[in-house]
Design a protein around this motif. Structure first.
Motif, PDB file in Angstrom:
ATOM      1  N   ASP A 191      -0.260  -0.109  14.189  1.00 14.05           N
ATOM      2  CA  ASP A 191       0.752  -0.808  14.977  1.00 14.05           C
ATOM      3  C   ASP A 191       2.031  -0.867  14.142  1.00 14.05           C
ATOM      4  O   ASP A 191       2.491   0.145  13.681  1.00 14.05           O
ATOM      5  N   ALA A 192       2.570  -2.030  13.889  1.00 18.55           N
ATOM      6  CA  ALA A 192       3.814  -2.136  13.114  1.00 18.55           C
ATOM      7  C   ALA A 192       3.563  -2.536  11.665  1.00 18.55           C
ATOM      8  O   ALA A 192       4.491  -2.785  10.912  1.00 18.55           O
ATOM      9  N   GLU A 193       2.305  -2.587  11.260  1.00 20.41           N
ATOM     10  CA  GLU A 193       1.977  -3.031   9.907  1.00 20.41           C
ATOM     11  C   GLU A 193       1.756  -1.848   8.965  1.00 20.41           C
ATOM     12  O   GLU A 193       1.276  -0.793   9.372  1.00 20.41           O
ATOM     13  N   ILE A 194       2.088  -2.087   7.703  1.00 21.61           N
ATOM     14  CA  ILE A 194       1.930  -1.076   6.652  1.00 21.61           C
ATOM     15  C   ILE A 194       1.173  -1.701   5.486  1.00 21.61           C
ATOM     16  O   ILE A 194       1.425  -2.843   5.108  1.00 21.61           O
ATOM     17  N   ILE A 195       0.246  -0.934   4.930  1.00 17.86           N
ATOM     18  CA  ILE A 195      -0.456  -1.329   3.714  1.00 17.86           C
ATOM     19  C   ILE A 195      -0.186  -0.245   2.674  1.00 17.86           C
ATOM     20  O   ILE A 195      -0.366   0.944   2.949  1.00 17.86           O
ATOM     21  N   LEU A 196       0.243  -0.667   1.497  1.00 20.52           N
ATOM     22  CA  LEU A 196       0.433   0.263   0.384  1.00 20.52           C
ATOM     23  C   LEU A 196      -0.600  -0.060  -0.683  1.00 20.52           C
ATOM     24  O   LEU A 196      -0.863  -1.235  -0.975  1.00 20.52           O
ATOM     25  N   LEU A 197      -1.171   0.992  -1.264  1.00 24.99           N
ATOM     26  CA  LEU A 197      -2.163   0.826  -2.326  1.00 24.99           C
ATOM     27  C   LEU A 197      -1.805   1.772  -3.465  1.00 24.99           C
ATOM     28  O   LEU A 197      -1.564   2.957  -3.235  1.00 24.99           O
ATOM     29  N   ALA A 198      -1.756   1.243  -4.670  1.00 26.99           N
ATOM     30  CA  ALA A 198      -1.504   2.068  -5.850  1.00 26.99           C
ATOM     31  C   ALA A 198      -2.542   1.712  -6.904  1.00 26.99           C
ATOM     32  O   ALA A 198      -3.011   0.576  -6.978  1.00 26.99           O
ATOM     33  N   ASN A 210     -11.758   3.172   1.988  1.00 26.40           N
ATOM     34  CA  ASN A 210     -12.761   3.567   2.985  1.00 26.40           C
ATOM     35  C   ASN A 210     -12.849   2.548   4.111  1.00 26.40           C
ATOM     36  O   ASN A 210     -12.980   2.915   5.273  1.00 26.40           O
ATOM     37  N   PHE A 211     -12.774   1.272   3.778  1.00 24.88           N
ATOM     38  CA  PHE A 211     -12.789   0.203   4.777  1.00 24.88           C
ATOM     39  C   PHE A 211     -11.620   0.357   5.752  1.00 24.88           C
ATOM     40  O   PHE A 211     -11.794   0.245   6.970  1.00 24.88           O
ATOM     41  N   LEU A 212     -10.431   0.635   5.229  1.00 26.88           N
ATOM     42  CA  LEU A 212      -9.260   0.805   6.092  1.00 26.88           C
ATOM     43  C   LEU A 212      -9.417   2.015   7.009  1.00 26.88           C
ATOM     44  O   LEU A 212      -9.094   1.954   8.195  1.00 26.88           O
ATOM     45  N   LYS A 213      -9.917   3.105   6.469  1.00 22.30           N
ATOM     46  CA  LYS A 213     -10.131   4.308   7.282  1.00 22.30           C
ATOM     47  C   LYS A 213     -11.116   4.028   8.419  1.00 22.30           C
ATOM     48  O   LYS A 213     -10.939   4.521   9.523  1.00 22.30           O
ATOM     49  N   GLU A 214     -12.133   3.234   8.138  1.00 22.29           N
ATOM     50  CA  GLU A 214     -13.148   2.914   9.149  1.00 22.29           C
ATOM     51  C   GLU A 214     -12.689   1.818  10.108  1.00 22.29           C
ATOM     52  O   GLU A 214     -13.350   1.568  11.116  1.00 22.29           O
ATOM     53  N   ARG A 249      -4.433   4.159   9.990  1.00 19.72           N
ATOM     54  CA  ARG A 249      -4.101   5.583   9.882  1.00 19.72           C
ATOM     55  C   ARG A 249      -3.480   5.864   8.527  1.00 19.72           C
ATOM     56  O   ARG A 249      -2.488   5.237   8.138  1.00 19.72           O
ATOM     57  N   LEU A 250      -4.070   6.799   7.785  1.00 20.81           N
ATOM     58  CA  LEU A 250      -3.539   7.222   6.492  1.00 20.81           C
ATOM     59  C   LEU A 250      -2.291   8.054   6.751  1.00 20.81           C
ATOM     60  O   LEU A 250      -2.361   9.094   7.400  1.00 20.81           O
ATOM     61  N   THR A 251      -1.137   7.574   6.268  1.00 22.76           N
ATOM     62  CA  THR A 251       0.126   8.266   6.554  1.00 22.76           C
ATOM     63  C   THR A 251       0.753   8.912   5.326  1.00 22.76           C
ATOM     64  O   THR A 251       1.647   9.736   5.461  1.00 22.76           O
ATOM     65  N   ALA A 252       0.284   8.544   4.134  1.00 23.96           N
ATOM     66  CA  ALA A 252       0.794   9.174   2.915  1.00 23.96           C
ATOM     67  C   ALA A 252      -0.211   8.921   1.795  1.00 23.96           C
ATOM     68  O   ALA A 252      -0.897   7.904   1.790  1.00 23.96           O
ATOM     69  N   GLU A 253      -0.275   9.865   0.858  1.00 29.12           N
ATOM     70  CA  GLU A 253      -1.124   9.672  -0.314  1.00 29.12           C
ATOM     71  C   GLU A 253      -0.646  10.545  -1.453  1.00 29.12           C
ATOM     72  O   GLU A 253       0.058  11.534  -1.255  1.00 29.12           O
ATOM     73  N   TYR A 254      -1.029  10.156  -2.652  1.00 26.98           N
ATOM     74  CA  TYR A 254      -0.764  10.960  -3.830  1.00 26.98           C
ATOM     75  C   TYR A 254      -1.451  12.301  -3.602  1.00 26.98           C
ATOM     76  O   TYR A 254      -2.625  12.354  -3.218  1.00 26.98           O
ATOM     77  N   ASP A 255      -0.733  13.370  -3.792  1.00 28.14           N
ATOM     78  CA  ASP A 255      -1.215  14.708  -3.440  1.00 28.14           C
ATOM     79  C   ASP A 255      -2.529  15.041  -4.154  1.00 28.14           C
ATOM     80  O   ASP A 255      -2.614  14.978  -5.380  1.00 28.14           O
ATOM     81  N   ASP A 262      -5.607   9.333 -13.471  1.00 26.84           N
ATOM     82  CA  ASP A 262      -4.551   8.530 -14.081  1.00 26.84           C
ATOM     83  C   ASP A 262      -3.820   7.672 -13.048  1.00 26.84           C
ATOM     84  O   ASP A 262      -3.379   6.575 -13.357  1.00 26.84           O
ATOM     85  N   PHE A 263      -3.657   8.202 -11.826  1.00 26.63           N
ATOM     86  CA  PHE A 263      -2.864   7.516 -10.808  1.00 26.63           C
ATOM     87  C   PHE A 263      -3.366   7.888  -9.424  1.00 26.63           C
ATOM     88  O   PHE A 263      -3.921   8.965  -9.216  1.00 26.63           O
ATOM     89  N   ASP A 264      -3.140   6.982  -8.467  1.00 27.64           N
ATOM     90  CA  ASP A 264      -3.436   7.259  -7.061  1.00 27.64           C
ATOM     91  C   ASP A 264      -2.565   6.352  -6.195  1.00 27.64           C
ATOM     92  O   ASP A 264      -2.135   5.279  -6.639  1.00 27.64           O
ATOM     93  N   PHE A 265      -2.298   6.794  -4.986  1.00 29.23           N
ATOM     94  CA  PHE A 265      -1.439   6.049  -4.059  1.00 29.23           C
ATOM     95  C   PHE A 265      -1.832   6.372  -2.625  1.00 29.23           C
ATOM     96  O   PHE A 265      -2.148   7.524  -2.312  1.00 29.23           O
ATOM     97  N   TYR A 266      -1.770   5.353  -1.766  1.00 22.25           N
ATOM     98  CA  TYR A 266      -2.065   5.520  -0.340  1.00 22.25           C
ATOM     99  C   TYR A 266      -1.157   4.607   0.474  1.00 22.25           C
ATOM    100  O   TYR A 266      -0.826   3.499   0.035  1.00 22.25           O
ATOM    101  N   ARG A 267      -0.781   5.075   1.656  1.00 18.39           N
ATOM    102  CA  ARG A 267      -0.079   4.242   2.634  1.00 18.39           C
ATOM    103  C   ARG A 267      -0.842   4.354   3.945  1.00 18.39           C
ATOM    104  O   ARG A 267      -1.128   5.459   4.423  1.00 18.39           O
ATOM    105  N   PHE A 268      -1.180   3.217   4.528  1.00 17.48           N
ATOM    106  CA  PHE A 268      -1.841   3.141   5.821  1.00 17.48           C
ATOM    107  C   PHE A 268      -0.941   2.412   6.798  1.00 17.48           C
ATOM    108  O   PHE A 268      -0.196   1.505   6.408  1.00 17.48           O
ATOM    109  N   GLU A 269      -1.025   2.791   8.088  1.00 20.22           N
ATOM    110  CA  GLU A 269      -0.263   2.120   9.128  1.00 20.22           C
ATOM    111  C   GLU A 269      -1.161   1.840  10.320  1.00 20.22           C
ATOM    112  O   GLU A 269      -2.081   2.613  10.618  1.00 20.22           O
TER     113      GLU A 269
END
Length: 117
Positions: free
Chosen positions: A51-58, A19-23, A27-33, A42-49
């Motif tokens: 500029d040129a930086e990427i954050i992955l969360l699992a 939520n902090f990243l969204k605010e 930009r949320l660019t991928a997530e576990y469906d 059981d599982f979750d995944f998110y990718r945020f971008e």
């Protein structure tokens, strides 16, 4: 900028970080469906971008959360939620091919590079 993977992140802090990243203009660019029955159970995944930086969360319900990002971003999240970062052995985010390996389970947002991690 050094990229690291923080591990063993408490579930509440993990989801508060999303939520902090969204605010914070990330930009949320991928997530576990969200149509999958075990999303957030059981599982979750998110990718945020941004500029040129990427954050992955699992996350999974056995080992809690992992965040892969620059040390600056990890430090900012830790400060925001007042917790100490741990750098153990990650379950998921060490895999450079994770999104491709989970093809069909990860929902890529329109206009983003499908295989970028």
């Amino acid at each position: 900028m050094e990229i690291k993977i923080a591990t063993n992140i408490d579930t509440d802090i993990f989801y508060a970080s999303i939520n902090f990243l969204k605010e914070s203009s990330w930009r949320l660019t991928a997530e576990y469906d969200e149509k999958l029955f075990d999303k957030g159970i059981d599982f979750d995944f998110y990718r945020f971008e941004k500029d040129a930086e990427i954050i992955l969360l699992a996350w999974n319900n056995w080992f809690e959360g992992e965040i892969k990002a620059t040390t600056e971003i990890l430090d900012e999240i830790a400060e925001q939620f007042n917790f100490t970062l741990e750098y153990g052995i990650p379950e998921y985010l060490h895999d450079q091919n994770l999104i491709n390996a989970m093809k069909g389970l990860i929902k890529i947002k329109k206009g983003t590079n499908r295989f970028r991690v």
